[in-house]
Scaffold this motif. Structure first.
Motif, mmCIF file in Angstrom:
data_model
loop_
_atom_site.group_PDB
_atom_site.id
_atom_site.type_symbol
_atom_site.label_atom_id
_atom_site.label_comp_id
_atom_site.label_asym_id
_atom_site.label_seq_id
_atom_site.Cartn_x
_atom_site.Cartn_y
_atom_site.Cartn_z
ATOM 1 N N ASN A 37 0.831 -1.186 -0.206
ATOM 2 C CA ASN A 37 0.069 0.073 0.123
ATOM 3 C C ASN A 37 0.835 1.288 0.098
ATOM 4 O O ASN A 37 0.316 2.114 -0.478
ATOM 5 C CB ASN A 37 -0.783 0.132 1.371
ATOM 6 C CG ASN A 37 -2.260 -0.950 1.238
ATOM 7 O OD1 ASN A 37 -2.672 -1.201 0.139
ATOM 8 N ND2 ASN A 37 -2.392 -1.693 2.030
ATOM 9 N N GLY A 80 -6.273 -8.074 8.166
ATOM 10 C CA GLY A 80 -7.617 -8.047 7.531
ATOM 11 C C GLY A 80 -7.680 -6.483 6.824
ATOM 12 O O GLY A 80 -7.972 -6.446 5.739
ATOM 13 N N ARG A 81 -7.523 -5.642 7.774
ATOM 14 C CA ARG A 81 -7.379 -4.131 7.541
ATOM 15 C C ARG A 81 -6.775 -3.952 6.308
ATOM 16 O O ARG A 81 -7.052 -3.066 5.215
ATOM 17 C CB ARG A 81 -7.434 -3.134 8.734
ATOM 18 C CG ARG A 81 -7.604 -1.930 8.353
ATOM 19 C CD ARG A 81 -7.313 -0.821 9.473
ATOM 20 N NE ARG A 81 -7.273 0.451 9.314
ATOM 21 C CZ ARG A 81 -8.373 1.101 9.200
ATOM 22 N NH1 ARG A 81 -9.668 0.606 9.481
ATOM 23 N NH2 ARG A 81 -8.310 2.455 8.793
ATOM 24 N N ARG A 137 -8.113 -5.230 2.917
ATOM 25 C CA ARG A 137 -9.048 -4.621 2.613
ATOM 26 C C ARG A 137 -8.825 -3.017 1.941
ATOM 27 O O ARG A 137 -9.206 -2.724 1.055
ATOM 28 C CB ARG A 137 -10.086 -3.997 3.688
ATOM 29 C CG ARG A 137 -10.832 -5.318 4.231
ATOM 30 C CD ARG A 137 -12.179 -4.827 5.284
ATOM 31 N NE ARG A 137 -11.557 -4.287 6.393
ATOM 32 C CZ ARG A 137 -11.317 -4.883 7.433
ATOM 33 N NH1 ARG A 137 -11.619 -6.163 7.235
ATOM 34 N NH2 ARG A 137 -10.931 -4.213 8.488
ATOM 35 N N LYS A 138 -7.703 -2.471 2.591
ATOM 36 C CA LYS A 138 -7.202 -1.231 1.946
ATOM 37 C C LYS A 138 -6.525 -1.513 0.637
ATOM 38 O O LYS A 138 -6.532 -0.777 -0.357
ATOM 39 C CB LYS A 138 -6.024 -0.692 2.841
ATOM 40 C CG LYS A 138 -5.346 0.701 2.441
ATOM 41 C CD LYS A 138 -4.543 1.218 3.536
ATOM 42 C CE LYS A 138 -3.848 2.482 3.151
ATOM 43 N NZ LYS A 138 -2.842 2.843 4.138
ATOM 44 N N ARG A 185 -7.255 -3.815 -1.190
ATOM 45 C CA ARG A 185 -8.496 -4.207 -2.535
ATOM 46 C C ARG A 185 -9.020 -2.938 -2.927
ATOM 47 O O ARG A 185 -9.746 -2.779 -4.158
ATOM 48 C CB ARG A 185 -9.556 -5.100 -1.596
ATOM 49 C CG ARG A 185 -10.756 -5.314 -2.462
ATOM 50 C CD ARG A 185 -10.438 -6.237 -3.810
ATOM 51 N NE ARG A 185 -11.337 -6.708 -4.410
ATOM 52 C CZ ARG A 185 -11.820 -6.110 -5.578
ATOM 53 N NH1 ARG A 185 -11.058 -4.883 -5.673
ATOM 54 N NH2 ARG A 185 -12.739 -6.356 -6.335
ATOM 55 N N VAL A 186 -8.913 -2.016 -2.183
ATOM 56 C CA VAL A 186 -9.562 -0.722 -2.831
ATOM 57 C C VAL A 186 -8.785 -0.077 -4.120
ATOM 58 O O VAL A 186 -9.715 0.309 -5.174
ATOM 59 C CB VAL A 186 -9.428 0.638 -1.961
ATOM 60 C CG1 VAL A 186 -10.035 1.937 -2.522
ATOM 61 C CG2 VAL A 186 -10.285 0.415 -0.707
ATOM 62 N N GLU A 203 -13.148 -13.358 6.408
ATOM 63 C CA GLU A 203 -12.095 -12.162 6.750
ATOM 64 C C GLU A 203 -11.605 -11.770 5.318
ATOM 65 O O GLU A 203 -11.727 -10.743 4.643
ATOM 66 C CB GLU A 203 -10.973 -12.181 7.653
ATOM 67 C CG GLU A 203 -10.265 -10.894 7.576
ATOM 68 C CD GLU A 203 -11.007 -9.744 8.533
ATOM 69 O OE1 GLU A 203 -10.694 -8.429 8.443
ATOM 70 O OE2 GLU A 203 -11.538 -10.446 9.524
ATOM 71 N N ARG A 257 -13.062 -13.009 2.379
ATOM 72 C CA ARG A 257 -14.403 -12.574 1.639
ATOM 73 C C ARG A 257 -14.830 -11.314 1.930
ATOM 74 O O ARG A 257 -15.374 -10.594 1.132
ATOM 75 C CB ARG A 257 -15.571 -13.409 1.935
ATOM 76 C CG ARG A 257 -16.808 -13.315 1.241
ATOM 77 C CD ARG A 257 -17.651 -14.723 1.259
ATOM 78 N NE ARG A 257 -18.014 -14.991 2.656
ATOM 79 C CZ ARG A 257 -17.522 -15.662 3.460
ATOM 80 N NH1 ARG A 257 -16.762 -16.858 3.028
ATOM 81 N NH2 ARG A 257 -17.917 -16.189 4.722
ATOM 82 N N GLY A 258 -14.762 -10.659 3.343
ATOM 83 C CA GLY A 258 -15.228 -9.566 3.585
ATOM 84 C C GLY A 258 -14.433 -8.530 2.899
ATOM 85 O O GLY A 258 -14.754 -7.413 2.742
ATOM 86 N N ALA A 259 -13.068 -8.707 2.662
ATOM 87 C CA ALA A 259 -12.065 -7.928 2.164
ATOM 88 C C ALA A 259 -12.247 -7.590 0.585
ATOM 89 O O ALA A 259 -11.699 -6.685 -0.036
ATOM 90 C CB ALA A 259 -10.758 -8.033 2.525
ATOM 91 N N GLY A 260 -13.023 -8.595 0.081
ATOM 92 C CA GLY A 260 -13.092 -8.497 -1.534
ATOM 93 C C GLY A 260 -12.369 -9.271 -2.045
ATOM 94 O O GLY A 260 -11.855 -9.133 -3.431
#
Length: 328
Positions: free
Chosen positions: A198, A221-222, A225-226, A228-229, A290, A292-295
């Protein structure tokens, strides 16, 4: 089926490992190459810099794109359109914690990590595509160094960054850097390793995280997710069957590879085996939830199955889902 062997320590890649990496390239390109032909399906590319057609100038157009030869011929201001850049940039986050130096199936978990990295590398490094990697091993946090064609660094806790470059020669160098990175005691900080993708912000592309994901999901996890944006994210989870269930073999001495602690487990107890399996199922479900939630796309490779066949099925399923317009 040939697979990479764990690096014996710092220094150059042994000849046998070099030969294994070459065979891996042949295996991957033969069985997976045809599944990824055609245009990229994913995030929209930028405008690019390749010259395309011309059109009449409109207020607000960038004057730096003026097509002066056409303007002179037609006596009307024209600007040159640009063709979208189709070059793909892929980054690998490779976790080589001590827990990867384990395996009771056909291979060690570390073998699968190198094999998965080889598959992703040979599938993406074509047509000018670039691929780079960050490799973490040992305890966090540690200083980062730039990779060069030199012996692997020594000492506990090392993070190696391989710059993104194009070409098969550079791709082989990346795989050698992964293969020769020794597994050290302790657990690398997977969240910090993913965060290295990132920072600094990179062009849109593909990010692949290869790990056993045994660290708590709240740690990584976080950052995923970041990630994946901005990028398409693929998480490759490496699993050994003994991490899912215990065999009935009586008293079993086990050693935690990350702490060195020795425990004796009475595997003849059916209640203990049941609780172990339930806890393992809950842990893997939490990891899948986790991701799946992050995409992120999620691929699980086991040390007791044919990893190449699992990857073929995954790539084929991903292409089928994209062509049907469905989500992961």
């Amino acid at each position: 089926m040939p697979t990479p062997t764990p690096a014996p320590g710092a220094g150059a890649v042994p000849p046998r490992t070099e030969a294994v990496l070459s065979r891996l390239q042949l295996m991957v390109t033969r069985k997976l190459d045809g599944l990824l032909q055609g245009d990229y399906a994913g995030l929209l590319p930028g405008p690019g810099s390749e010259a395309g057609e011309s059109r009449e100038y409109r207020p607000g157009d960038d004057v730096r794109r003026m097509d002066w030869p056409v303007t002179a011929r037609t006596t009307t201001a024209h600007v040159r359109r640009t063709v979208a850049d189709r070059e793909l940039e892929t980054w690998l986050a490779v976790d080589l914690s001590a827990s990867l130096d384990f395996g009771t199936g056909r291979w060690l978990k570390r073998d699968l990590v190198v094999a998965a990295a080889a598959a992703m590398t040979h599938l993406t490094v074509r047509g000018g595509n670039r691929i780079g990697a960050v490799i973490g091993t040992g305890a966090a946090p540690v200083p980062t160094r730039r990779w060069r064609a030199a012996p692997a660094p020594t000492g506990p806790g090392v993070t190696v960054r391989v710059p993104a470059r194009a070409g098969r020669k550079e791709a082989q160098g990346l795989l050698r850097a992964i293969a020769r990175t020794p597994v050290r005691p302790g657990r690398s900080d997977l969240g910090a390793l993913v965060d290295m993708l990132n920072r600094p912000p990179r062009r849109r592309g593909v990010a692949v995280v290869v790990s056993d994901f045994l660290a708590p999901p709240q740690q990584w996890g976080r950052p995923i997710r970041k990630l994946r944006v901005r990028h398409d994210v693929l998480a490759i989870e490496v699993v050994d069957p003994r991490e899912l269930e215990l065999p009935d073999v009586g008293v079993l001495p086990v050693v935690d590879p990350e702490t060195g602690e020795l425990h004796e487990v009475q595997t003849a107890d059916p209640g203990l085996r049941r609780r172990y399996a339930e806890a393992a199922d809950a842990q893997r479900a939490a990891i899948a939830r986790e991701l799946r939630g992050a995409g992120a796309a999620h691929l699980r490779l086991r040390t007791d199955t044919d990893w190449l066949l699992d990857m073929v099925r995954f790539v084929a399923a991903q292409r089928h889902a994209r062509t049907r317009g469905t989500t992961r």
